[in-house]
Design a protein around this motif. Sequence first.
Motif, PDB file in Angstrom:
ATOM      1  N   ALA A 175       0.831  -1.203   0.000  1.00 36.38           N
ATOM      2  CA  ALA A 175       0.000   0.000   0.000  1.00 36.38           C
ATOM      3  C   ALA A 175       0.871   1.261   0.000  1.00 36.38           C
ATOM      4  CB  ALA A 175      -0.917   0.003   1.230  1.00 36.38           C
ATOM      5  N   LEU A 176       1.940   1.217   0.789  1.00 40.34           N
ATOM      6  CA  LEU A 176       2.851   2.370   0.872  1.00 40.34           C
ATOM      7  C   LEU A 176       3.443   2.710  -0.495  1.00 40.34           C
ATOM      8  CD1 LEU A 176       4.450   4.347   2.738  1.00 40.34           C
ATOM      9  CD2 LEU A 176       6.152   2.528   3.018  1.00 40.34           C
ATOM     10  N   ILE A 218      -6.673   0.866  -0.550  1.00 39.72           N
ATOM     11  CA  ILE A 218      -6.353  -0.409   0.088  1.00 39.72           C
ATOM     12  C   ILE A 218      -5.579  -1.259  -0.901  1.00 39.72           C
ATOM     13  CG2 ILE A 218      -7.382  -2.557   0.957  1.00 39.72           C
ATOM     14  CD1 ILE A 218      -9.498  -0.892   2.277  1.00 39.72           C
ATOM     15  N   PHE A 219      -4.498  -1.840  -0.439  1.00 35.83           N
ATOM     16  CA  PHE A 219      -3.733  -2.784  -1.239  1.00 35.83           C
ATOM     17  C   PHE A 219      -3.986  -4.177  -0.671  1.00 35.83           C
ATOM     18  CE2 PHE A 219       0.031  -5.390  -2.041  1.00 35.83           C
ATOM     19  CZ  PHE A 219       0.245  -5.191  -3.408  1.00 35.83           C
ATOM     20  N   ILE A 273      -3.801  -0.540   4.446  1.00 35.03           N
ATOM     21  CA  ILE A 273      -4.845   0.481   4.351  1.00 35.03           C
ATOM     22  C   ILE A 273      -4.243   1.866   4.520  1.00 35.03           C
ATOM     23  CG2 ILE A 273      -6.982   1.331   5.409  1.00 35.03           C
ATOM     24  CD1 ILE A 273      -6.734  -1.889   6.475  1.00 35.03           C
ATOM     25  N   ILE A 274      -4.498   2.719   3.549  1.00 31.53           N
ATOM     26  CA  ILE A 274      -4.200   4.146   3.686  1.00 31.53           C
ATOM     27  C   ILE A 274      -5.550   4.832   3.816  1.00 31.53           C
ATOM     28  CG2 ILE A 274      -3.127   6.173   2.623  1.00 31.53           C
ATOM     29  CD1 ILE A 274      -0.987   4.173   2.785  1.00 31.53           C
ATOM     30  N   SER A 275      -5.756   5.555   4.900  1.00 33.01           N
ATOM     31  CA  SER A 275      -7.041   6.215   5.130  1.00 33.01           C
ATOM     32  C   SER A 275      -6.791   7.670   5.489  1.00 33.01           C
ATOM     33  CB  SER A 275      -7.786   5.487   6.251  1.00 33.01           C
ATOM     34  OG  SER A 275      -9.103   5.991   6.347  1.00 33.01           O
ATOM     35  N   GLY A 276      -7.432   8.575   4.771  1.00 34.05           N
ATOM     36  CA  GLY A 276      -7.187   9.994   4.995  1.00 34.05           C
ATOM     37  C   GLY A 276      -5.729  10.358   4.758  1.00 34.05           C
ATOM     38  N   ASN A 327     -17.072  -2.317   2.865  1.00 33.86           N
ATOM     39  CA  ASN A 327     -17.986  -1.907   3.940  1.00 33.86           C
ATOM     40  C   ASN A 327     -17.227  -1.468   5.195  1.00 33.86           C
ATOM     41  OD1 ASN A 327     -20.238  -2.445   2.383  1.00 33.86           O
ATOM     42  ND2 ASN A 327     -20.667  -4.433   3.314  1.00 33.86           N
ATOM     43  N   ALA A 328     -16.099  -2.106   5.446  1.00 33.47           N
ATOM     44  CA  ALA A 328     -15.355  -1.796   6.673  1.00 33.47           C
ATOM     45  C   ALA A 328     -14.588  -0.483   6.572  1.00 33.47           C
ATOM     46  CB  ALA A 328     -14.383  -2.932   7.012  1.00 33.47           C
ATOM     47  N   TYR A 329     -13.976  -0.223   5.391  1.00 34.50           N
ATOM     48  CA  TYR A 329     -13.041   0.906   5.315  1.00 34.50           C
ATOM     49  C   TYR A 329     -13.466   2.022   4.364  1.00 34.50           C
ATOM     50  CZ  TYR A 329      -9.926  -2.716   7.262  1.00 34.50           C
ATOM     51  OH  TYR A 329      -9.362  -3.710   8.016  1.00 34.50           O
ATOM     52  N   ASN A 330     -14.475   1.802   3.518  1.00 32.64           N
ATOM     53  CA  ASN A 330     -14.924   2.822   2.549  1.00 32.64           C
ATOM     54  C   ASN A 330     -13.760   3.453   1.759  1.00 32.64           C
ATOM     55  OD1 ASN A 330     -16.442   6.130   2.766  1.00 32.64           O
ATOM     56  ND2 ASN A 330     -16.619   4.661   1.133  1.00 32.64           N
TER      57      ASN A 330
END
Lengths: 409, 409
Positions: free
Chosen positions: A206-207, A222-223, A234-237, A324-327
Amino acid sequence: MPSSQRGTNQEAVRRHNLGTVLRHVHRTGEISRAQLTTAMGLNRSTIADLVGELAELRLTEHAEPGGGGTAARRTAGRPSAGVRVADEGPYVIAVDLGVDRAVVARVGLGGRAFERAEAAITHETEAWQVGASVAALIRHVVSWAPAEAPLLGIGISVPGLVRRSDGLVRQAPNLGWTDVSFGSIVQAALDLDVPVRLGNDADLGALAEHNRGAGLGVDDLIFISGNVGVGAGIISGGARLEGAVGYAGEVGHLNFDPRGPACHCGSQGCWETAVGAHVIAEALRSPGDQVHRLGEILDEVTTAPRELRPIATDIGRGLAAVVNAYNPSVVILGGYFRPMYRLLRAEVNAGLAERAMAPAFESVRLSLPGLGTDSVLLGAAENAFEPVFADPVASLATAVTDARSRLAG
Amino acid sequence: MPSSQRGTNQEAVRRHNLGTVLRHVHRTGEISRAQLTTAMGLNRSTIADLVGELAELRLTEHAEPGGGGTAARRTAGRPSAGVRVADEGPYVIAVDLGVDRAVVARVGLGGRAFERAEAAITHETEAWQVGASVAALIRHVVSWAPAEAPLLGIGISVPGLVRRSDGLVRQAPNLGWTDVSFGSIVQAALDLDVPVRLGNDADLGALAEHNRGAGLGVDDLIFISGNVGVGAGIISGGARLEGAVGYAGEVGHLNFDPRGPACHCGSQGCWETAVGAHVIAEALRSPGDQVHRLGEILDEVTTAPRELRPIATDIGRGLAAVVNAYNPSVVILGGYFRPMYRLLRAEVNAGLAERAMAPAFESVRLSLPGLGTDSVLLGAAENAFEPVFADPVASLATAVTDARSRLAG
């Protein structure tokens, strides 16, 4: 505030700015001073000072405007207007530790992968033996490095749970590891005091995809790693979702079918038991010892066998839980999910549409990796470079400047 | 930089600092100037200026050291050393919109809930009718407010997917809503130009528990809402996990049993279909129209009926997916999960242990809410207060200073 303390703070700010300039150069490979001035909100003379210092540290070098470097483009008398990563500058060693083999590469600033080497890992190998194999690959790759280029550190990707605080591999079921300090093992095998940073394979994929792949400029991505086991980075925001200890994203072990087979994690019917490499290999009637080469085997397939279709649908159904979990706005399918998605896009999408909530489904798209099969390897490199962007001076102080001769013995 | 622009920037910094001081006072209710100086890293005279300005704005008032306020504790001639929220200061209206009823409360700085009122919502009610009911409750509650206290805004919690950009309720299945701009409906029903902020119930529960409940000081926590449907509000690394559009945390719709019943979301066998209010009510042989009172009904139970045990185990099994996905250190069980956990702790823990990965399981603990049944309501208030912490001056400019008389008509 005493003046010595004020001096220390100013020095900290200067090093921070130095690292930020270097990060910009690293992300782009080459960047003009005007772009740096805009990106950093500092004035031109400060940028010129920072760029000059990075060049003195041999981290970057001057570049001609337009990147051509030809005499025709040069404006006589004007200083060169850009900066790029140094050609024979510092490097890191990236290690992508899979279940059956290790890939090692020497990677320079700018994310350029130079020499690489790989070796098989047999299933019953102990952690220290894997460490010895990896160390041999590292010696081999470093032997090709420029004699005076400093080795900044080693980044290692592991298919398992890595404790953020110290890099301990808490659990890597497909390697059979529990509580292995693999970084120390590699340092011991190399007999070298070099910084080592470990990460989970999906997190590192993901990075790299976020920094220089299909997730460039995407804040919520998300990777999905498919490397015998299944995980998510997960990359979020715009930032990595780590969780309390660093274990977030174990999506291969989300509930999928309570009547499904036992999972090596101790639970039953995890998503991984429905879409893992063993299931796909079996559907392909591939010999059991070939399961670790699944990505390559699938890469050679041009028309998907009918037997893979229900598995592709289950990939989509499991991705629905991820959505559904991470949008996320983008889900990047890595490892053996890459060829599965290439071959069976309709089935994957149908499974996703069937189970995802409509608003979340409408805001996501699936994607192949921008970095091909190298996402995780380059992510291990990105992770190893992190300290040099935090503080280039401190990082160079811990770098190994004579790595080639030290490791030649 | 022109001097007028510099002035604008300094003003922005001052307002930011003003908001940050106010946030500290709000979190603690009362705080000494010495603590503020330490927390904010500003010097004492700057803190004194900021505190003075907040008092002039009637947001805070002076408080005696120790909070006693008794004459004996006062040191003659010294200015009072603390600051606390103003007794008759500005307030927000918090609305917890459930599936069967709405609860409305007037909440002051410091998170003090004053008057409250509630009304039933029948199942077939249209969104505008719900808006009218909520508006009537708001009028009722505001009628008790101090005459001159400004109404800063309204915070509304909704059991559904709320689009972050504009607060649109994209999907609230248990209310039967799709694309409802409920904030505008309430403004219209009140005929009042007042800031309204909407949020998902679980997200708001997490916010309140993080600010002043069982998650105080916890950077990685999850609040599970059980409000007919099931959702999660996630704080990760100290910040809300939102996802690309604001829909992250729909854990009620993670896969649980593919042979399970159809779910109203369009999928099948979601976790919600195994542990939702309807399932529990049926196990209790509770009349169908009582399903929305499930939390209260369970609160009266002292010994759990045998029929609830397998449901409690499934609560734990579904929580395992939550733990594997997000790696929280604390999971707070809200709504009807609160009494279920109180009654059947062993079963919930057993289900969790059975399915969670060992390292993630070892780093998590389950918890009851610190705010009882008010987590979501107080979270709606916290959300409504956010603008005043970003910029108190701008927030007071949009506040309604004559709300009581305006709404009395």
